[in-house]
Write a protein that holds these residues in place. Structure first.
Motif, PDB file in Angstrom:
ATOM      1  N   GLN A  79       0.807  -1.215   0.000  1.00  0.00           N
ATOM      2  CA  GLN A  79       0.000   0.000   0.000  1.00  0.00           C
ATOM      3  C   GLN A  79       0.849   1.279   0.000  1.00  0.00           C
ATOM      4  O   GLN A  79       0.484   2.285   0.593  1.00  0.00           O
ATOM      5  N   GLN A  80       1.984   1.232  -0.694  1.00  0.00           N
ATOM      6  CA  GLN A  80       2.830   2.411  -0.854  1.00  0.00           C
ATOM      7  C   GLN A  80       3.016   2.724  -2.332  1.00  0.00           C
ATOM      8  O   GLN A  80       2.869   1.856  -3.193  1.00  0.00           O
ATOM      9  N   HIS A 143       1.579   7.051   0.731  1.00  0.00           N
ATOM     10  CA  HIS A 143       0.594   6.058   1.135  1.00  0.00           C
ATOM     11  C   HIS A 143      -0.539   5.967   0.123  1.00  0.00           C
ATOM     12  O   HIS A 143      -0.952   6.958  -0.471  1.00  0.00           O
ATOM     13  N   THR A 145      -4.364   5.666  -0.912  1.00  0.00           N
ATOM     14  CA  THR A 145      -5.638   6.111  -0.362  1.00  0.00           C
ATOM     15  C   THR A 145      -6.767   5.478  -1.175  1.00  0.00           C
ATOM     16  O   THR A 145      -6.543   4.933  -2.260  1.00  0.00           O
ATOM     17  N   GLN A 183       0.378  14.781  -1.474  1.00  0.00           N
ATOM     18  CA  GLN A 183       0.961  14.019  -0.367  1.00  0.00           C
ATOM     19  C   GLN A 183       2.400  14.432  -0.108  1.00  0.00           C
ATOM     20  O   GLN A 183       2.825  14.557   1.044  1.00  0.00           O
ATOM     21  N   GLN A 195       8.257   7.288   9.597  1.00  0.00           N
ATOM     22  CA  GLN A 195       7.880   6.035   8.964  1.00  0.00           C
ATOM     23  C   GLN A 195       7.372   5.061  10.016  1.00  0.00           C
ATOM     24  O   GLN A 195       7.960   4.913  11.090  1.00  0.00           O
ATOM     25  N   LEU A 201       2.287  -0.711  10.923  1.00  0.00           N
ATOM     26  CA  LEU A 201       1.619  -0.658   9.627  1.00  0.00           C
ATOM     27  C   LEU A 201       0.650  -1.820   9.470  1.00  0.00           C
ATOM     28  O   LEU A 201      -0.462  -1.653   8.946  1.00  0.00           O
ATOM     29  N   HIS A 205      -3.407  -1.682   8.622  1.00  0.00           N
ATOM     30  CA  HIS A 205      -4.036  -2.420   7.522  1.00  0.00           C
ATOM     31  C   HIS A 205      -5.166  -3.307   8.043  1.00  0.00           C
ATOM     32  O   HIS A 205      -6.187  -3.486   7.370  1.00  0.00           O
ATOM     33  N   ALA A 242      -0.376   6.204   7.749  1.00  0.00           N
ATOM     34  CA  ALA A 242      -0.429   5.099   6.794  1.00  0.00           C
ATOM     35  C   ALA A 242      -1.263   5.429   5.568  1.00  0.00           C
ATOM     36  O   ALA A 242      -0.914   5.048   4.448  1.00  0.00           O
ATOM     37  N   PHE A 243      -2.374   6.164   5.756  1.00  0.00           N
ATOM     38  CA  PHE A 243      -3.327   6.349   4.657  1.00  0.00           C
ATOM     39  C   PHE A 243      -3.656   7.805   4.343  1.00  0.00           C
ATOM     40  O   PHE A 243      -4.457   8.080   3.449  1.00  0.00           O
TER      41      PHE A 243
END
Length: 326
Positions: A79-80, A143, A145, A183, A195, A201, A205, A242-243
């Motif tokens: 998810q990056q 991240h 979205t 972002q 980070q 992380l 999730h 994260a998002f």
């Protein structure tokens, strides 16, 4: 793009020139090691000494190694995303068979048209081009979205062809670029950015998956935090890292993008979409939809929406660029 992971573009072509200008874009989808190896070969073959790629890693882990080094010089976690300058000095590796990655090759001229020459992220890539070295647009990966995921899904499932296909492709790439720039600016200006550890992380999730799979349930931040073994403060902080949005902001984004996609792509009623997205009453859903998008969902069901959505997407892109101009 095929579901089997075959190297392809939006409509099965290796490259696509947009409006006959020298701004080429190719889309590659990978979900197997064999396909990923084919894609790596295509990067350099199609672009000479270097290849500029928008990288979106939905599942798995992607590492990059400089020639002769056993230590990864870059890592993409699940998810990056980022923009990556690849050349023959960089070897990309995905060690797990199960993964999902999307690469969008763009021409440097595309970036130069839309990003200021003194933009830090653009300078990072330009410096790599001049030195013939691999480079990243953002030093820290960005991240995923729900908005980005919706755009990627739209690219994968688009049925536009010919001129409309080219127009659609460029509009979506431009939308992705706007979100990446936004972002980047937020991270650059926020001294508290850090980070997340892999364990942190993973917890975020888990919360995200719960939100997506339980839209009909009522829950509090405290209950979500306890569910994954953290506290409310850490949940709010780590989820946004994260998002890029709050827990309930993400849930709203997901509900609305899902609802819009269902109304466009499926033969469903507004009441059915309302129930699917966790609203007890269709009137409440319609009000939330109008507040989010600016028009009622019945406009989509009227059958006049394809061109409207395309024009709307362009309007959002240009509005975002106007607000970003100093």
């Amino acid at each position: 793009m095929t579901q089997s992971g075959e190297v392809t573009t939006l409509k099965g072509e290796s490259t696509d020139q947009i409006f006959n200008l020298k701004r080429e874009a190719s889309i590659y989808y990978s979900d197997s090691l064999s396909t990923f190896n084919d894609i790596k070969s295509a990067f350099i073959k199609s672009a000479g000494n270097s290849s500029l790629q928008m990288v979106f890693l939905l599942k798995g882990k992607l590492n990059g190694y400089l020639t002769g080094s056993k230590k990864a010089c870059l890592t993409f976690a699940e998810q990056q995303h980022n923009i990556l300058l690849i050349n023959e000095k960089l070897q990309l590796q995905i060690k797990t068979e199960t993964h999902e990655a999307i690469f969008i090759r763009i021409d440097p001229a595309f970036l130069s048209m839309y990003i200021p020459a003194d933009h830090l992220g653009y300078l990072n890539l330009k410096d790599g081009m001049q030195k013939n070295e691999p480079a990243l647009f953002s030093g820290c990966n960005l991240h995923m979205t729900s908005e980005i995921a919706a755009i990627l899904n739209a690219l994968r499932t688009s049925e536009h062809t010919g001129f409309c296909g080219k127009l659609f492709l460029e509009s979506k790439i431009l939308e992705l670029l706007v979100l990446q720039l936004s972002q980047f600016e937020l991270r650059k200006d926020d001294p508290a950015v850090r980070q997340l550890k892999e364990e942190e992380l993973d917890k975020m999730h888990e919360v995200k998956e719960f939100l997506m799979n339980n839209m009909n349930q009522q829950f509090s931040l405290r209950s979500l935090a306890h569910m994954v073994g953290t506290n409310e403060f850490n949940l709010k902080r780590d989820f946004k890292l994260a998002f890029g949005t709050t827990v309930f902001g993400y849930l709203t984004d997901y509900k609305m993008t899902l609802a819009k996609r269902m109304l466009i792509e499926k033969d469903v009623t507004i009441a059915e979409v309302s129930e699917k997205t966790g609203y007890k009453y269709a009137t409440h859903f319609s009000s939330a939809f109008k507040k989010y998008f600016g028009y009622l969902p019945n406009k989509i069901k009227s059958g006049k929406l394809s061109l409207l959505i395309l024009i709307e997407d362009f309007s959002v892109v240009f509005e975002n660029f106007v607000t970003m101009i100093p």
